[in-house]
Scaffold this motif. Structure first.
Motif, short mmCIF file in Angstrom:
data_model
loop_
_atom_site.label_atom_id
_atom_site.label_comp_id
_atom_site.label_asym_id
_atom_site.label_seq_id
_atom_site.Cartn_x
_atom_site.Cartn_y
_atom_site.Cartn_z
N GLY A 132 43.38 37.08 38.14
CA GLY A 132 43.08 38.25 40.02
C GLY A 132 43.21 36.88 40.83
N SER A 133 42.44 37.32 41.57
CA SER A 133 43.10 36.29 43.29
C SER A 133 41.28 35.45 42.99
CB SER A 133 43.15 37.07 44.23
OG SER A 133 44.01 37.46 43.98
N ALA A 134 41.33 34.22 44.22
CA ALA A 134 40.08 32.88 44.26
C ALA A 134 40.63 32.81 45.04
CB ALA A 134 40.58 32.31 43.33
N ASP A 135 39.23 32.09 45.62
CA ASP A 135 39.85 31.47 47.61
C ASP A 135 40.51 30.18 47.52
OD1 ASP A 135 37.98 33.79 49.28
OD2 ASP A 135 36.00 32.54 48.84
N TYR A 136 41.60 30.73 48.31
CA TYR A 136 42.47 28.69 48.19
C TYR A 136 42.74 28.79 49.88
CZ TYR A 136 46.31 26.44 47.41
OH TYR A 136 47.12 24.69 47.48
N GLU A 137 42.33 27.52 49.92
CA GLU A 137 42.11 27.13 51.69
C GLU A 137 41.92 28.49 52.76
OE1 GLU A 137 46.21 26.40 51.99
OE2 GLU A 137 46.50 23.81 50.53
N GLY A 138 40.77 28.95 52.20
CA GLY A 138 40.34 29.56 52.82
C GLY A 138 40.60 31.22 53.06
N LYS A 139 42.02 31.33 52.06
CA LYS A 139 42.10 32.98 52.28
C LYS A 139 42.39 32.78 50.58
CE LYS A 139 46.56 33.20 53.41
NZ LYS A 139 47.53 33.81 53.65
N SER A 140 42.07 34.46 50.19
CA SER A 140 41.88 35.24 49.44
C SER A 140 43.21 34.93 48.45
CB SER A 140 41.00 36.15 48.84
OG SER A 140 41.65 36.99 47.44
N GLN A 141 43.77 34.41 47.36
CA GLN A 141 45.52 34.69 47.35
C GLN A 141 45.25 34.30 45.50
OE1 GLN A 141 47.74 31.40 49.05
NE2 GLN A 141 46.40 30.93 49.95
N PRO A 142 46.25 35.81 44.63
CA PRO A 142 46.70 36.10 43.34
C PRO A 142 46.43 34.19 42.58
CG PRO A 142 47.95 36.90 44.83
CD PRO A 142 47.62 35.68 45.79
N LEU A 143 45.84 33.75 41.39
CA LEU A 143 46.03 32.58 40.86
C LEU A 143 47.13 32.42 40.40
CD1 LEU A 143 43.12 32.72 40.73
CD2 LEU A 143 42.73 32.06 38.88
N ILE A 144 48.80 33.24 39.95
CA ILE A 144 49.53 33.17 39.40
C ILE A 144 50.25 34.69 40.43
CG2 ILE A 144 51.01 33.45 37.89
CD1 ILE A 144 48.66 33.10 35.95
N THR A 145 51.39 33.58 40.91
CA THR A 145 52.34 34.51 41.83
C THR A 145 53.82 33.96 41.45
OG1 THR A 145 51.11 34.61 43.81
CG2 THR A 145 53.80 34.59 44.18
N VAL A 146 54.98 34.92 40.56
CA VAL A 146 55.56 35.04 40.47
C VAL A 146 56.79 35.36 41.47
CG1 VAL A 146 57.59 35.20 38.05
CG2 VAL A 146 54.80 35.88 37.71
N SER A 147 57.69 34.70 41.41
CA SER A 147 59.40 35.29 42.47
C SER A 147 60.19 34.64 41.38
CB SER A 147 59.17 33.96 43.42
OG SER A 147 58.17 34.53 44.54
N GLY A 148 61.25 36.10 41.63
CA GLY A 148 62.86 35.16 40.91
C GLY A 148 62.37 36.60 39.49
N HIS A 149 61.62 36.88 39.25
CA HIS A 149 61.61 37.81 38.22
C HIS A 149 60.46 38.46 37.78
CE1 HIS A 149 60.22 38.95 34.16
NE2 HIS A 149 61.71 38.11 33.70
N GLU A 150 60.55 39.67 37.08
CA GLU A 150 59.76 41.76 37.12
C GLU A 150 58.64 41.08 36.57
OE1 GLU A 150 60.62 45.48 35.73
OE2 GLU A 150 62.12 44.30 35.44
N THR A 151 57.54 41.61 37.49
CA THR A 151 56.39 41.12 37.07
C THR A 151 55.97 43.50 36.75
OG1 THR A 151 55.29 41.57 39.27
CG2 THR A 151 55.82 39.26 38.25
N TYR A 152 54.45 42.89 35.32
CA TYR A 152 54.26 43.98 35.39
C TYR A 152 53.10 43.94 35.23
CZ TYR A 152 58.58 43.73 32.48
OH TYR A 152 60.09 43.70 32.46
N PRO A 153 51.73 45.58 35.51
CA PRO A 153 50.80 45.45 35.34
C PRO A 153 49.84 45.48 34.34
CG PRO A 153 52.13 47.73 35.86
CD PRO A 153 53.10 46.94 34.91
N THR A 154 48.79 44.20 35.01
CA THR A 154 47.73 43.58 33.67
C THR A 154 45.93 44.94 34.21
OG1 THR A 154 46.88 41.75 35.43
CG2 THR A 154 48.99 41.85 34.33
N SER A 155 45.89 44.12 33.23
CA SER A 155 44.22 45.38 33.23
C SER A 155 43.55 44.18 32.04
CB SER A 155 43.88 46.50 32.99
OG SER A 155 44.17 46.37 31.21
#
Length: 411
Positions: free
Chosen positions: A96-119
């Protein structure tokens, strides 16, 4: 341990007395006679009894002594104790996401590779520490923590060693978190079959240390006294090499400095009985694609395993956790070894309070897990990242969880 420095919960203990029942108003009071001993008599108009002089003296001193005792008890409760209190801290879902430097951001961000839905969730857990070297919990807080299974009372030195400042501890916790995140990405990608080259790099040179003016930030450590260094496991090897060298002779340190191999001589300095070069090191990896981890105001290495599982879940098809509410803790090496952490009891209760039903615990913490598992939480023991993935896949597939390792009492 993953640590969040925050003011702790305060449990107010009420110390009071039971009020006495009011005396009944008796309209026709009579004296009891020896023949009728159970008859209650109240004499409203009998002359007051004169207390002997010894009783008058006791009365004169009784109230002041009682008052002094009460003041002393209050003063003692407000005095700082020589302890700190560990308690469950904030819980973060790596999916999920959390506050980071005053803004809600994903804890994990992936670039350059396909990502898939989670639950579901893959929660990492923290421990809040109430107090530090300068500000200690009061005795009321300490007594309350002793009575609360979700909290622990520990010596100050367990978190803040003698001679180490609060700021230095916080800085080291931040470095440990950064290194654990790097190892988590490497472990996840190696688990998925990628090649991930690594190097041990000088990240800090302490002022006044033997390394000052000799080693530089950014130097890649190639070897110490002929032993090669390359991975996160070699950080411990480096400590052992410096300790074995001692403080009476120089150590040969070979570094790669901006593409040039340089050999330096550094004589360690003994600090509190331990030879040290006076450098901080980090392990840098070359990843096949970008993975960014963001978690603010949390330090320590114990989030590694849960970050690695979150990366695997996001970069592979299907739901690794089967949509279940899963929590866990453990350090991680690039090779996937899961290590022990501190505050396991607080993390068990933090997981339960966050709604988790499954908990992945380092096998090396099992002795602390037994007898401290809250109701409604199934705990599985893991020694490697492969163990953790197997446990989650078994749960997701509806397999036989009875075959999974659990923490049991030592025989």
């Amino acid at each position: 341990m993953l640590t969040t420095l925050a003011a702790g919960r305060t449990k107010i203990l009420g110390f009071g007395h039971r009020p006495r029942a009011a005396a009944p108003l008796v309209a026709n009071a009579t004296r009891a006679s020896p023949a009728d001993p159970e008859r209650t008599a109240v004499a409203f108009f009998s002359p007051p009894r004169t207390a002997p002089s010894s009783e008058r003296r006791a009365g004169r001193w009784g109230w002041p002594l009682l008052g002094a005792a009460a003041v002393s008890a209050v003063a003692l409760s407000l005095l700082p104790s020589p302890y700190l209190i560990e308690q469950p801290g904030p819980v973060f879902d790596t999916l999920g996401s959390a506050d980071y430097e005053g803004k809600s951001q994903p804890l994990i961000t992936v670039s350059g590779h396909e990502t898939y839905p989670t639950s579901g969730t893959l929660d990492l857990l923290t421990v809040s520490v109430q107090g530090n070297q300068d500000v200690r919990p009061g005795w009321v807080d300490v007594v309350g923590a002793w009575a609360d299974r979700s909290r622990s009372v520990i010596p100050v030195e367990a978190v803040y060693p003698s001679g180490v400042s609060n700021d230095q501890v916080d800085e080291q916790n931040a470095v440990d978190m950064q290194n654990s995140q790097k190892s988590a990405v490497a472990a996840a990608l190696i688990h998925e079959g990628y090649s991930v080259p690594s190097a041990v790099t000088v990240s800090q040179v302490s002022e006044g240390s033997p390394a000052e003016g000799v080693l530089r930030e950014g130097d890649v450590l190639v070897s110490v006294n002929g032993t090669s260094l390359a991975t996160d496991a070699d950080v411990d090897v480096l400590r052992g090499l410096v300790a074995a060298n001692g403080a009476s002779s120089p150590a040969e340190v070979v570094v790669d400095r901006a593409g040039t191999t340089v050999t330096e001589q550094v004589t360690p300095e003994e600090v509190s009985g331990t030879p040290l070069l006076g450098v901080g090191v980090s392990v840098d990896y070359t990843y096949p694609f970008d993975v960014t981890l963001k978690l603010d105001q949390v330090g320590g290495p114990s989030a590694g395993m849960m970050f690695a599982l979150g990366i695997i879940d996001k970069t592979t098809p299907g739901e690794l956790n089967g949509g279940e509410a899963v929590a866990g803790t453990g350090t991680i090496t690039a090779s996937g070894e899961v290590g022990a952490i501190g505050g396991i009891r607080q993390k068990l209760y933090g997981a339960r309070d966050a709604g988790a039903t499954v908990f992945l615990a380092p096998a090396s913490n099992c002795s602390e897990v037994v007898g401290n598992v809250p109701a409604g939480l199934d705990v599985y023991s893991v020694a490697t990242l492969d163990d953790a993935v197997t446990a989650l896949e078994t749960i997701a597939d509806g397999g036989d969880t009875g075959s999974l390792p659990t923490c049991t009492a030592a025989r």
